[in-house]
Enzyme design. Structure first.
Site, PDB file in Angstrom:
ATOM      1  CD  GLU A 264      -2.781  -0.758   2.679  1.00  0.00           C
ATOM      2  OE1 GLU A 264      -2.585   0.271   3.375  1.00  0.00           O
ATOM      3  OE2 GLU A 264      -3.589  -1.642   2.996  1.00  0.00           O
ATOM      4  CD  GLU A 313     -12.255   1.523   0.546  1.00  0.00           C
ATOM      5  OE1 GLU A 313     -12.683   0.480   1.087  1.00  0.00           O
ATOM      6  OE2 GLU A 313     -11.046   1.797   0.429  1.00  0.00           O
ATOM      7  CE  LYS A 316     -11.098   1.804   4.234  1.00  0.00           C
ATOM      8  NZ  LYS A 316      -9.716   1.869   3.711  1.00  0.00           N
ATOM      9  CD  GLU A 321      -7.973   5.945   7.211  1.00  0.00           C
ATOM     10  OE1 GLU A 321      -7.967   4.947   6.466  1.00  0.00           O
ATOM     11  OE2 GLU A 321      -6.931   6.553   7.515  1.00  0.00           O
TER      12      GLU A 321
END
Length: 340
Positions: A264, A313, A316, A321
């Site tokens: 990542e 997303e 989150k 996030e």
């Protein structure tokens, strides 16, 4: 065309040109294939997996990291020729570590039942706390999954590893002084031995964004020259410095032969300090180009790297996030990004 091949030395020359072109294209494909993108699914407005796989193919993203084993995504990947890191989630670690039969079933359900998916690595756990309650499950789970992979005759194709974060470093500056925290060594040392013995890479989630941002040019790959001089090695960006600190720590822990896969790395576009679309675009585009080469300590590249993440997303938290995506949920790019 027949006349072209019949004249003097044209045929050999054409053959040589075609061979050179083929080698060039193979080289470009290999270089481009080092970049993957993490496909997180913690949102309630994301496109269906089939559409996501089509998006990977549209943008020639040849590698993917998945964090769970939901079957719709594995089915969508069949025949796609996309290399995959498949995650074994942290909440499965205890079950898999406690029983070889459970590991065998997991491999049957999620690997062997999908023969047309190109599995590359299995990430057994993600950022498990080295001193937390799950730490003792990681190595036995890795061993059991590896046994199941070997029994299936797939050990030459699929490597078993785990993903750590750089919070396990006690010292990261200068990079040559990189060392792991003492409290993490009892967790890491046997994992490093396992990886060495099985010729598997260590997966490392590496975020310049979560480090020192006092020099943004250094963080964003835009510094005009060396920022950190470490003996004979000069560092122009924070990514290389952190990665080489992990390599130094591995050397001190008996893992000098290990390859690191950056599982990542990315930059959020909103929700916190220095979280702008411009910074995210700059970091991610420069990251993709930079990892075609190596680091000062390990100059032989490329560096296999997975950008985090494919989509924003919305489920989150905290707010920061939610905003790591290269793409919006409607499949439009958030900013211009070049995967080539």
């Amino acid at each position: 065309m027949a006349k072209l091949y019949s004249v003097g030395k044209s045929a050999p020359r054409m053959g040589a040109m075609l061979l050179l072109f083929g080698l060039l294209m193979a080289s470009l494909e290999l270089t481009g294939a080092q970049i993957g993108v993490c496909y997180g699914r913690n949102g309630d407005n994301l496109p269906a997996p089939g559409e996501v796989v089509a998006l990977y193919n549209q943008y020639n993203i040849r590698r993917m990291r998945l964090y769970d084993t939901r079957q719709d995504a594995l089915q969508a990947l069949a025949g796609s020729n996309i290399d995959l890191i498949l995650g074994l989630p942290n909440d499965n670690l205890q079950s898999i570590s406690s029983s070889q039969a459970n590991a065998d079933s997991w491999v049957q359900d999620n690997i062997k039942n999908h023969p047309n998916v190109k599995f590359r690595y299995i990430a057994v756990g993600n950022e498990v706390n080295p001193t937390g309650g799950q730490a003792g499950f990681v190595l036995p789970a890795m061993q059991n999954i590896n046994n199941a992979i070997s029994s299936a005759g797939l050990s030459n194709q699929i490597k078993v590893s785990t993903a750590i974060d750089t919070g396990v470093l006690e010292v990261s500056y200068p990079p040559s002084n990189g060392t792991f925290k003492n409290e993490a060594l009892s967790f890491l040392n046997p994992i490093i031995s396992f990886l060495v013995n099985n010729n598997s890479p260590l997966l490392v989630n590496l975020y310049a964004f979560l480090s020192d941002l006092s020099n943004m040019n250094y963080a964003l790959f835009t510094a005009p020259g060396v920022v950190v001089q470490d003996g004979q090695l000069g560092y122009k960006n924070l990514f290389d410095a952190i990665l080489d600190a992990v390599y130094s720590a591995l050397e001190r822990a008996g893992g000098s032969s290990l390859k690191i896969v950056v599982s990542e790395s990315g930059w959020p576009s909103a929700g916190g300090t220095q979280t702008t679309v411009d910074n995210a675009r700059t970091y991610n585009n420069n990251l993709i180009q930079h990892v075609k080469g190596g680091t000062p300590k390990r100059p032989t590249g490329p560096i296999e790297t997975y950008v985090f993440a494919m989509f924003d997303e919305n489920n989150k938290s905290p707010e920061q996030e939610k905003h790591w995506g290269l793409f919006l949920p409607n499949k439009q790019t958030k900013y211009q990004i070049n995967f080539n």
